[in-house]
Design a protein around this motif. Structure first.
Motif, PDB file in Angstrom:
ATOM      1  N   VAL A  82       0.841  -1.189   0.000  1.00 34.99           N
ATOM      2  CA  VAL A  82       0.000   0.000   0.000  1.00 34.99           C
ATOM      3  C   VAL A  82       0.883   1.248   0.000  1.00 34.99           C
ATOM      4  CG1 VAL A  82      -1.963  -1.067   1.171  1.00 34.99           C
ATOM      5  CG2 VAL A  82      -0.126  -0.046   2.519  1.00 34.99           C
ATOM      6  N   GLN A  83       0.327   2.334  -0.459  1.00 33.92           N
ATOM      7  CA  GLN A  83       1.029   3.617  -0.465  1.00 33.92           C
ATOM      8  C   GLN A  83       0.785   4.344   0.855  1.00 33.92           C
ATOM      9  OE1 GLN A  83       3.052   4.696  -3.114  1.00 33.92           O
ATOM     10  NE2 GLN A  83       2.692   2.576  -3.724  1.00 33.92           N
ATOM     11  N   VAL A  84       1.814   5.015   1.353  1.00 32.77           N
ATOM     12  CA  VAL A  84       1.685   5.809   2.572  1.00 32.77           C
ATOM     13  C   VAL A  84       2.338   7.167   2.356  1.00 32.77           C
ATOM     14  CG1 VAL A  84       1.676   3.768   4.071  1.00 32.77           C
ATOM     15  CG2 VAL A  84       3.835   4.927   3.572  1.00 32.77           C
ATOM     16  N   THR A  85       1.908   8.135   3.143  1.00 33.32           N
ATOM     17  CA  THR A  85       2.537   9.456   3.143  1.00 33.32           C
ATOM     18  C   THR A  85       3.295   9.603   4.462  1.00 33.32           C
ATOM     19  OG1 THR A  85       0.780  10.390   1.790  1.00 33.32           O
ATOM     20  CG2 THR A  85       2.176  11.926   2.998  1.00 33.32           C
ATOM     21  N   VAL A  86       4.620   9.689   4.370  1.00 32.26           N
ATOM     22  CA  VAL A  86       5.467   9.758   5.556  1.00 32.26           C
ATOM     23  C   VAL A  86       5.699  11.227   5.917  1.00 32.26           C
ATOM     24  CG1 VAL A  86       7.729   9.171   6.524  1.00 32.26           C
ATOM     25  CG2 VAL A  86       6.593   7.600   4.939  1.00 32.26           C
ATOM     26  N   THR A  87       5.397  11.568   7.174  1.00 30.97           N
ATOM     27  CA  THR A  87       5.658  12.925   7.665  1.00 30.97           C
ATOM     28  C   THR A  87       6.892  12.978   8.559  1.00 30.97           C
ATOM     29  OG1 THR A  87       4.092  12.519   9.465  1.00 30.97           O
ATOM     30  CG2 THR A  87       3.255  13.631   7.499  1.00 30.97           C
TER      31      THR A  87
END
Length: 347
Positions: A82-87
């Protein structure tokens, strides 16, 4: 600084005659087991901060691979991403909810913020057929897997369908490998067991010397597939496929593949069908019908472009398979790897 990876090239050469097996177990009988409940909720730990695409609802465009069949234990081919947005970069350890005896697990680390991919491996053995839902971690996104009923694998397989790259259970190969002048004997005894589906294509599971790989032959094209460790901590895998031989191609035809090495760099493989139907002496054998494939391997460097590292030549004898390999440093022209067949038996 540009790093050279002769070990990767050696691995590719060895990989052409190696593989792995997994016994497939059939679930038989008229007693239908009770569908197990979700026994364990998902969890997320680590120092990284990120959000999953679609959370807390359905995952956005999950990529699911594998053969989810009743009675067959999961392995690395049964996976999803899955795609994630890392902060906040850092480590992560994620387990999915458990359902039908199956759980998905991922661990690794992010070195930078932005759009990333997390790769999950399934574990366990499904007990019943049907559709089951899984939630990734605590408050992550959800997806469903359809488990199929157990089937009996085909009893006959044409292991010599690709005559220049036969993969037959019970085959025995012995090679003399020489790396930078140091020689060693390598045995490559092959066993096969069942099949698995990768990206919608059926691959035969192959085992040799404990090495794991998967093989498909379609219209003279020999494709190998597997999984490479690409994270610094050794917990993140990348699926790859490579067409290593196009026996029906014409002399001069080219094709290419790419994969990530353990350092996260893009390795580019440029293949050329260099010769067909030639006589070639390999060790004490003279093979009358040999196909030759040339492979140039390099790295695609950001801001620089393609940088060639090695040139490799593979000799495939009809009815036998890989009989000789030469690998040279692209810059110096120095040969650092050579493998030649010493003996073979194909049932």
């Amino acid at each position: 600084m540009i790093k050279k990876f002769p070990v990767l090239i050696t691995f590719i050469s060895v990989f052409l005659v190696l593989a792995s097996c997994q016994k497939e177990i059939s679930f038989e009988g008229n007693n239908v087991p009770v569908i197990p409940p979700v026994t364990t909720p998902g969890s997320t730990t680590g120092t990284a901060a990120f959000t999953m695409a679609g959370a807390p609802g359905n995952c956005n465009n999950p990529v699911i691979n594998g053969k989810y069949q009743v009675g067959t234990a999961m392995d690395t081919t049964d996976n999803m991403s899955v795609q994630v947005t890392v902060t906040t970069p850092g480590t992560y350890n994620i387990t999915s909810s458990t359902n039908n005896g199956i759980q998905f697990i991922a661990s690794g680390s992010f070195t930078s913020a932005g759009q990333k991919t997390i790769f999950f491996i399934a574990s366990g053995t499904p007990t019943v057929a049907g559709s089951f839902s899984f939630t990734l971690g605590s408050g992550g996104c959800s997806f469903s897997i359809v488990f199929t009923a157990a089937t009996t694998p085909p009893t006959t397989v044409n292991c010599k369908a690709c005559s220049y790259f036969p993969i037959c259970s019970g085959s025995k190969y012995q090679y003399l490998d020489t790396t930078y002048g140091t020689g060693s004997i390598r045995n490559a005894d092959i066993t096969t067991a069942g099949d698995t589906v990768i990206s919608g294509k059926t691959f035969t599971k192959i085992s040799s010397g404990g090495a794991l790989s998967y093989y498909n032959c379609t219209n003279g094209e020999s494709t190998v597939a597997g999984f490479l460790v690409v994270s610094n901590n050794g917990n993140t895998l990348q699926k790859y496929q490579s067409i290593v031989l196009k026996a029906n191609a014409s002399i001069g035809d080219t094709w290419s593949d790419s994969l990530l090495n353990p350092q996260g760099q893009t390795v580019v493989q440029k293949f050329l069908l260099a010769a067909k139907g030639i006589s070639h002496q390999a060790g004490s054998f003279t093979f009358p019908d040999v196909t030759v494939v040339s492979l140039q391997t390099g790295i695609d460097l950001p801001g620089i472009g393609y940088y060639a590292i090695t040139n490799t030549t593979y000799y495939y004898a009809k009815g036998v398979g890989l009989v000789e390999t030469f690998t040279f440093d692209y810059t110096t022209g120095i040969q650092f790897y050579h493998s030649v067949i010493k003996s073979y038996f194909i049932p």
